[in-house]
Design a protein around this motif. Structure first.
Motif, PDB file in Angstrom:
ATOM      1  N   ARG A   4      18.089  12.359   3.596  1.00  0.00           N
ATOM      2  CA  ARG A   4      18.061  10.975   3.114  1.00  0.00           C
ATOM      3  C   ARG A   4      18.687  10.026   4.140  1.00  0.00           C
ATOM      4  O   ARG A   4      18.261   8.871   4.268  1.00  0.00           O
ATOM      5  N   GLU A   5      19.691  10.524   4.884  1.00  0.00           N
ATOM      6  CA  GLU A   5      20.322   9.699   5.914  1.00  0.00           C
ATOM      7  C   GLU A   5      19.421   9.575   7.137  1.00  0.00           C
ATOM      8  O   GLU A   5      19.337   8.511   7.762  1.00  0.00           O
ATOM      9  N   LEU A   6      18.717  10.648   7.467  1.00  0.00           N
ATOM     10  CA  LEU A   6      17.731  10.574   8.542  1.00  0.00           C
ATOM     11  C   LEU A   6      16.618   9.601   8.176  1.00  0.00           C
ATOM     12  O   LEU A   6      16.158   8.817   9.010  1.00  0.00           O
ATOM     13  N   SER A  40      19.153   7.626  19.055  1.00  0.00           N
ATOM     14  CA  SER A  40      20.481   8.030  19.538  1.00  0.00           C
ATOM     15  C   SER A  40      21.548   7.067  19.040  1.00  0.00           C
ATOM     16  O   SER A  40      22.630   7.484  18.586  1.00  0.00           O
ATOM     17  N   HIS A  41      21.247   5.780  19.118  1.00  0.00           N
ATOM     18  CA  HIS A  41      22.215   4.756  18.692  1.00  0.00           C
ATOM     19  C   HIS A  41      22.565   4.902  17.219  1.00  0.00           C
ATOM     20  O   HIS A  41      23.746   4.920  16.841  1.00  0.00           O
ATOM     21  N   TYR A  42      21.552   5.023  16.389  1.00  0.00           N
ATOM     22  CA  TYR A  42      21.806   5.086  14.946  1.00  0.00           C
ATOM     23  C   TYR A  42      22.488   6.387  14.530  1.00  0.00           C
ATOM     24  O   TYR A  42      23.349   6.382  13.643  1.00  0.00           O
ATOM     25  N   VAL A  43      22.120   7.494  15.160  1.00  0.00           N
ATOM     26  CA  VAL A  43      22.793   8.758  14.844  1.00  0.00           C
ATOM     27  C   VAL A  43      24.256   8.696  15.264  1.00  0.00           C
ATOM     28  O   VAL A  43      25.157   9.102  14.522  1.00  0.00           O
ATOM     29  N   ALA A  44      24.510   8.172  16.478  1.00  0.00           N
ATOM     30  CA  ALA A  44      25.896   8.054  16.949  1.00  0.00           C
ATOM     31  C   ALA A  44      26.704   7.143  16.033  1.00  0.00           C
ATOM     32  O   ALA A  44      27.874   7.419  15.728  1.00  0.00           O
ATOM     33  N   SER A  45      26.087   6.043  15.579  1.00  0.00           N
ATOM     34  CA  SER A  45      26.779   5.114  14.671  1.00  0.00           C
ATOM     35  C   SER A  45      27.101   5.770  13.343  1.00  0.00           C
ATOM     36  O   SER A  45      28.179   5.551  12.768  1.00  0.00           O
ATOM     37  N   ARG A  50      32.285   7.994  10.539  1.00  0.00           N
ATOM     38  CA  ARG A  50      33.017   9.133   9.972  1.00  0.00           C
ATOM     39  C   ARG A  50      34.032   9.674  10.969  1.00  0.00           C
ATOM     40  O   ARG A  50      34.492  10.805  10.849  1.00  0.00           O
ATOM     41  N   ASN A  51      34.359   8.834  11.969  1.00  0.00           N
ATOM     42  CA  ASN A  51      35.352   9.163  12.998  1.00  0.00           C
ATOM     43  C   ASN A  51      34.994  10.419  13.788  1.00  0.00           C
ATOM     44  O   ASN A  51      35.863  11.224  14.135  1.00  0.00           O
ATOM     45  N   VAL A  52      33.706  10.568  14.059  1.00  0.00           N
ATOM     46  CA  VAL A  52      33.229  11.697  14.853  1.00  0.00           C
ATOM     47  C   VAL A  52      32.493  11.149  16.075  1.00  0.00           C
ATOM     48  O   VAL A  52      31.595  10.319  15.941  1.00  0.00           O
ATOM     49  N   ASP A  53      32.903  11.602  17.257  1.00  0.00           N
ATOM     50  CA  ASP A  53      32.237  11.223  18.508  1.00  0.00           C
ATOM     51  C   ASP A  53      31.154  12.269  18.795  1.00  0.00           C
ATOM     52  O   ASP A  53      31.464  13.416  19.133  1.00  0.00           O
ATOM     53  N   VAL A  54      29.873  11.875  18.671  1.00  0.00           N
ATOM     54  CA  VAL A  54      28.799  12.855  18.818  1.00  0.00           C
ATOM     55  C   VAL A  54      28.729  13.430  20.227  1.00  0.00           C
ATOM     56  O   VAL A  54      28.282  14.561  20.430  1.00  0.00           O
ATOM     57  N   TRP A  55      29.169  12.648  21.218  1.00  0.00           N
ATOM     58  CA  TRP A  55      29.083  13.118  22.596  1.00  0.00           C
ATOM     59  C   TRP A  55      30.240  14.062  22.908  1.00  0.00           C
ATOM     60  O   TRP A  55      30.059  15.082  23.570  1.00  0.00           O
ATOM     61  N   GLN A  56      31.430  13.729  22.417  1.00  0.00           N
ATOM     62  CA  GLN A  56      32.581  14.613  22.622  1.00  0.00           C
ATOM     63  C   GLN A  56      32.384  15.943  21.904  1.00  0.00           C
ATOM     64  O   GLN A  56      32.676  17.017  22.439  1.00  0.00           O
TER      65      GLN A  56
END
Length: 203
Positions: A4-6, A40-45, A50-56
């Protein structure tokens, strides 16, 4: 990330594309990467909230190699048995446009802005449907901006190309029940009159 979020993310990308076209920007949507960068932008946002860095954390991985290998030169919609024998499990690894390493895991393939071909879609769907197990969410997304009018011929081609590709992938992979495959498609065309969704959900 859940389906649903996707779906909300695909909806945002479609709405933004529609606004750009209504503002006269159709000709500046050159290639598929236009959608990749927004995704990429929306997934990272989503994860940043949720205080999660997708790249880190390496949650969002573009151009993720497939486990299976393919010989695309031997992949032909006119020769399913030959394709099954020569094109699968041979050659080189393919690439998923994106993998989201979460629970559940998500694999994504994109197409557009030009009308996709049956062969290109069949290759994407084959990669998605060859995923081991049925736990991953498998997503095919396409936003088509190549038609200003979305006339009857355009819509018919949009439908025919996708379903021809899906049927071919089912045949060569010997899949009898698509309801078990956890495959979703988000496909829309954006004529001057506004976005028209073709498939928007589970396949």
């Amino acid at each position: 990330m859940r389906i649903r979020e996707l779906e909300q993310i695909f909806g945002k990308i479609l709405a933004r594309t529609e606004r750009i076209i209504k503002q006269g920007g159709r000709d500046r949507i050159f290639n598929e990467e236009f959608f990749h960068h927004q995704f990429s932008h929306y997934v990272a946002s989503f994860y940043a909230k949720r205080n999660v860095d997708v790249w880190q954390r390496q949650i969002l991985i573009p151009k993720h190699p497939t486990r299976a290998k393919y010989s695309w030169k031997d992949f032909s919609l006119n020769r399913p048995k030959t394709t099954q024998r020569l094109a699968l499990h041979r050659g080189q690894r393919g690439m998923f446009d994106f993998v989201i390493v979460d629970d559940p895991r998500v694999h994504v393939e994109w197409a557009g802005p030009k009308l996709y071909t049956p062969t290109a879609v069949a290759q994407d769907l084959t990669e998605l449907l060859m995923l081991e197990g049925r736990t991953p969410i498998k997503v095919f997304g396409a936003i088509i901006t190549s038609s200003k009018t979305a006339d009857e011929n355009h819509i018919r081609q949009l439908q025919s190309n996708f379903y021809q590709a899906l049927e071919f992938a089912q045949v060569i992979l010997e899949l009898d029940d698509m309801s078990k495959e956890n495959l979703y498609a988000y496909i829309a065309t954006v004529p001057d009159s506004g976005a028209q969704k073709f498939i928007w959900g589970k396949v």
